[in-house]
Design an enzyme around this catalytic site. Structure first.
Site, PDB file in Angstrom:
ATOM      1  N   GLN A 136     -20.168  41.800 -21.275  1.00 31.00           N
ATOM      2  CA  GLN A 136     -20.598  41.498 -19.903  1.00 31.00           C
ATOM      3  C   GLN A 136     -19.425  41.399 -18.932  1.00 31.00           C
ATOM      4  OE1 GLN A 136     -23.913  39.384 -19.161  1.00 31.00           O
ATOM      5  NE2 GLN A 136     -24.775  40.341 -20.965  1.00 31.00           N
ATOM      6  N   LYS A 152     -17.379  34.031 -15.280  1.00 25.28           N
ATOM      7  CA  LYS A 152     -18.617  34.793 -15.457  1.00 25.28           C
ATOM      8  C   LYS A 152     -19.420  34.672 -14.165  1.00 25.28           C
ATOM      9  CE  LYS A 152     -19.138  34.699 -20.486  1.00 25.28           C
ATOM     10  NZ  LYS A 152     -20.052  34.544 -21.636  1.00 25.28           N
ATOM     11  N   ILE A 253     -14.576  29.158 -16.975  1.00 21.25           N
ATOM     12  CA  ILE A 253     -14.533  28.610 -18.343  1.00 21.25           C
ATOM     13  C   ILE A 253     -13.076  28.576 -18.780  1.00 21.25           C
ATOM     14  CG2 ILE A 253     -15.348  28.937 -20.719  1.00 21.25           C
ATOM     15  CD1 ILE A 253     -17.467  30.942 -19.267  1.00 21.25           C
ATOM     16  N   ASP A 314     -28.717  34.438 -28.852  1.00 23.35           N
ATOM     17  CA  ASP A 314     -27.770  35.555 -28.898  1.00 23.35           C
ATOM     18  C   ASP A 314     -26.463  35.179 -29.597  1.00 23.35           C
ATOM     19  OD1 ASP A 314     -27.076  38.169 -28.343  1.00 23.35           O
ATOM     20  OD2 ASP A 314     -26.176  37.698 -26.416  1.00 23.35           O
ATOM     21  N   GLU A 319     -16.988  31.681 -33.500  1.00 25.33           N
ATOM     22  CA  GLU A 319     -15.544  31.568 -33.601  1.00 25.33           C
ATOM     23  C   GLU A 319     -15.183  30.225 -34.230  1.00 25.33           C
ATOM     24  OE1 GLU A 319     -17.024  32.573 -30.736  1.00 25.33           O
ATOM     25  OE2 GLU A 319     -16.116  34.495 -30.231  1.00 25.33           O
ATOM     26  N   ASP A 329     -19.300  31.127 -25.450  1.00 25.15           N
ATOM     27  CA  ASP A 329     -20.295  32.118 -25.053  1.00 25.15           C
ATOM     28  C   ASP A 329     -21.712  31.538 -25.075  1.00 25.15           C
ATOM     29  OD1 ASP A 329     -21.532  34.368 -24.216  1.00 25.15           O
ATOM     30  OD2 ASP A 329     -21.441  35.417 -26.129  1.00 25.15           O
TER      31      ASP A 329
HETATM   32  N1  LIG Z   1     -13.029  30.349 -23.184  1.00 29.99           N
HETATM   33  C1  LIG Z   1     -12.549  31.311 -23.965  1.00 29.99           C
HETATM   34  N2  LIG Z   1     -11.267  31.314 -24.339  1.00 29.99           N
HETATM   35  C2  LIG Z   1     -10.764  32.290 -25.110  1.00 29.99           C
HETATM   36  N3  LIG Z   1     -11.484  33.298 -25.596  1.00 29.99           N
HETATM   37  C3  LIG Z   1     -12.773  33.354 -25.262  1.00 29.99           C
HETATM   38  C4  LIG Z   1     -13.375  32.365 -24.431  1.00 29.99           C
HETATM   39  N4  LIG Z   1     -14.673  32.676 -24.273  1.00 29.99           N
HETATM   40  C5  LIG Z   1     -14.865  33.802 -24.966  1.00 29.99           C
HETATM   41  N5  LIG Z   1     -13.732  34.227 -25.566  1.00 29.99           N
HETATM   42  C6  LIG Z   1     -13.556  35.417 -26.405  1.00 29.99           C
HETATM   43  O1  LIG Z   1     -13.923  36.553 -25.671  1.00 29.99           O
HETATM   44  C7  LIG Z   1     -14.954  37.262 -26.315  1.00 29.99           C
HETATM   45  C8  LIG Z   1     -15.993  37.671 -25.301  1.00 29.99           C
HETATM   46  O2  LIG Z   1     -16.518  36.529 -24.640  1.00 29.99           O
HETATM   47  P1  LIG Z   1     -18.068  36.281 -24.523  1.00 29.99           P
HETATM   48  O3  LIG Z   1     -18.637  36.282 -25.893  1.00 29.99           O
HETATM   49  O4  LIG Z   1     -18.278  35.065 -23.706  1.00 29.99           O
HETATM   50  O5  LIG Z   1     -18.491  37.578 -23.732  1.00 29.99           O
HETATM   51  P2  LIG Z   1     -19.822  38.411 -23.733  1.00 29.99           P
HETATM   52  O6  LIG Z   1     -19.632  39.406 -22.661  1.00 29.99           O
HETATM   53  O7  LIG Z   1     -20.974  37.507 -23.655  1.00 29.99           O
HETATM   54  O8  LIG Z   1     -19.791  39.143 -25.134  1.00 29.99           O
HETATM   55  P3  LIG Z   1     -20.993  39.457 -26.117  1.00 29.99           P
HETATM   56  O9  LIG Z   1     -21.958  40.289 -25.359  1.00 29.99           O
HETATM   57  O10 LIG Z   1     -20.332  40.162 -27.248  1.00 29.99           O
HETATM   58  O11 LIG Z   1     -21.608  38.159 -26.491  1.00 29.99           O
HETATM   59  C9  LIG Z   1     -15.509  36.322 -27.392  1.00 29.99           C
HETATM   60  O12 LIG Z   1     -15.717  37.017 -28.555  1.00 29.99           O
HETATM   61  C10 LIG Z   1     -14.432  35.306 -27.615  1.00 29.99           C
HETATM   62  O13 LIG Z   1     -13.680  35.649 -28.758  1.00 29.99           O
HETATM   63 MN   LIG Z   2     -22.525  36.919 -24.891  1.00 28.90          MN
END
Ligand SMILES: Nc1ncnc2c1ncn2[C@@H]1O[C@H](COP(=O)(O)OP(=O)(O)OP(=O)(O)O)[C@@H](O)[C@H]1O
Ligand SMILES: [Mn+2]
Length: 424
Positions: A136, A152, A253, A314, A319, A329
């Site tokens: 995203q 986000k 975040i 979802d 982690e 997430d």
């Molecule tokens: N606050 C954070 N600090 C460091 N790394 C993060 C943080 N939030 C997320 N990440 C890393 O970044 C990646 C992507 O973040 P996130 O899962 O929030 O995105 P997403 O767009 O919702 O991805 P997905 O569709 O795969 O769920 C995660 O796999 C995680 O490893």
């Molecule tokens: Mn996600």
């Protein structure tokens, strides 16, 4: 024909007409959609376990419908963590950097939680880039002092209802922030602080955007600078644009500059019509128990409870940092307040174990305390976070969590359900 006869015959005709109208009215009513609001029910037959949990829900002891007086002191501590102001940004970030604790990812006592949120909202932005990780659109805000935030952006209004499958739609920025507060109230402190932040398209973004971000921006028909970003699902026609005051709202975040391991969740939902193993196998937990420690399963159950309350289906991966699951997430929660997808609780009702510490905490927040506390703590940053419908839904789902634990006790006895394990 006598007058009496004519009168009787007319009465008979009138009765026939009335009966006809009544008959056709009833027919048409049957085809009208029901207007009362009931939580949506899947068309598939209800599995026996869900029926049993519902029976426990109907016979839930009254204590779970009322406030627990023991929560008062816990709430007082939470208030003192979040109701704060006045610390210098330097000292806040220094505290964050030097923090080390096995229970909490960040300092929170004596106003520290509120100070971190305040610093995340107000620190000036040094530069902005795309954050291409994940599917995203998200930005990386690097603050002066070098702290980083994932941003986000807001895609929906708080009252928008997301229909469709469990992972439908974009991330909900407010769900990220809401879940941070929810986790803190439930004493799950392995979570990144999150705030609602509004950033100005000119002063905060364009003035500090790296060339790579500028290349993923377009002007819309009103001449505003909009972002389509860089991510798996990012498309040039799915932009985020500033509002009439030139601001983009989103969830900030705190970025965790830490090494963490990523694992697939055993109870992840399917992204196609094929059922997952946990959906077909009643003894799935046995299989998981041969692969994962009880401690990890209890930790997955803690996360499943939070996911069930917000309805995040979802969590396909998780982690782990220092042997404990990071609550990262959380954007897919708060989609539909009319829906309680109970299978998000499958780790709990399939394994029928729960950490005693988690259960004690859940028992403390009954009877509306959860809603009241999240609303109060969020108000210190001036935020509402979600609608009353969602707060009501979370209280209703909390009752279902209690009922699921009652179901487990009924089935296996409390000695087998509650587990005392350090570090989760
Ligand atoms: N606050 C954070 N600090 C460091 N790394 C993060 C943080 N939030 C997320 N990440 C890393 O970044 C990646 C992507 O973040 P996130 O899962 O929030 O995105 P997403 O767009 O919702 O991805 P997905 O569709 O795969 O769920 C995660 O796999 C995680 O490893
Ligand atoms: Mn996600």
């Amino acid at each position: 024909m006598s007058m009496n006869c004519i009168f009787g015959f007319s009465l008979f005709l009138l009765l026939l007409v009335v009966l006809n109208i009544y008959f056709f009215y009833n027919l048409s009513v049957e085809h009208r959609p029901a207007t009362f609001k009931l939580p949506m029910v899947k068309s598939e037959p209800i599995p026996p376990v869900i029926k049993e949990i519902n029976e426990y829900l109907n016979r839930l002891p009254s204590q779970y419908h009322t406030k627990n007086s023991k929560f008062v002191s816990v709430q007082r501590n939470l208030i003192s963590s979040f109701n704060s102001s006045g610390a210098s940004l330097d000292s806040v970030w220094q505290n964050v950097e030097n923090w080390a604790d096995e229970e909490s990812l960040f300092p929170y006592k004596n106003g520290a939680a509120g100070q971190i949120l305040q610093a995340m909202r107000t620190s000036q932005i040094a530069f902005v880039d795309n954050a291409p990780k994940g599917t995203q659109l998200k930005l990386l805000l690097v603050l002066k002092g070098n702290q980083k935030l994932y941003f986000k952006p807001k895609r929906y209004n708080l009252s928008d209802v997301i229909r469709g499958n469990i992972y439908a739609g974009y991330d909900r920025h407010n769900s990220e922030v809401f879940t941070y507060y929810l986790a803190m109230v439930l004493n799950y402190k392995w979570v990144a602080p999150s705030v609602i932040r509004r950033i100005n398209i000119n002063y905060d973004i364009l003035a500090h955007a790296v060339p790579g971000l500028k290349r993923t921006m377009v002007k819309n028909s009103q001449g505003s600078d909009c972002i389509y970003g860089k991510c798996y699902y990012c498309k040039i026609n799915e932009t985020v644009c500033p509002d009439s005051t030139g601001h983009i709202e989103g969830a900030g975040i705190l970025y965790l500059d830490k090494y963490f391991k990523v694992n697939k969740s055993p109870w992840r939902h399917s992204y196609n019509s094929k059922k997952m193993e946990w959906e077909n196998d009643k003894d799935f937990c046995k299989k998981v128990s041969s692969l994962l420690s009880t401690k990890r399963i209890l930790n997955l159950i803690d996360i499943a409870i939070i996911d069930f309350l917000i309805q995040n289906g979802d969590r396909h991966r998780y982690e782990v940092y220092k042997h404990k699951i990071l609550l990262l997430d959380n954007g897919k929660g708060l989609g539909n307040p009319m829906l309680d997808e109970l299978d998000i609780l499958a780790p709990l009702y399939q394994c029928c174990i729960i950490s005693s510490k988690t259960w004690q905490m859940l028992e403390l927040v009954s009877g509306g305390s959860l809603t009241e506390t999240i609303q109060l703590l969020a108000s210190f940053q001036g935020e509402k976070l979600t609608t009353d419908d969602h707060y009501r839904a979370i209280e209703r789902r909390l009752l279902k969590v209690y009922a699921t634990v009652m179901y487990c006790i009924g089935k296996h006895g409390s000695a087998n359900v509650f587990h005392n394990i350090d570090g989760i």
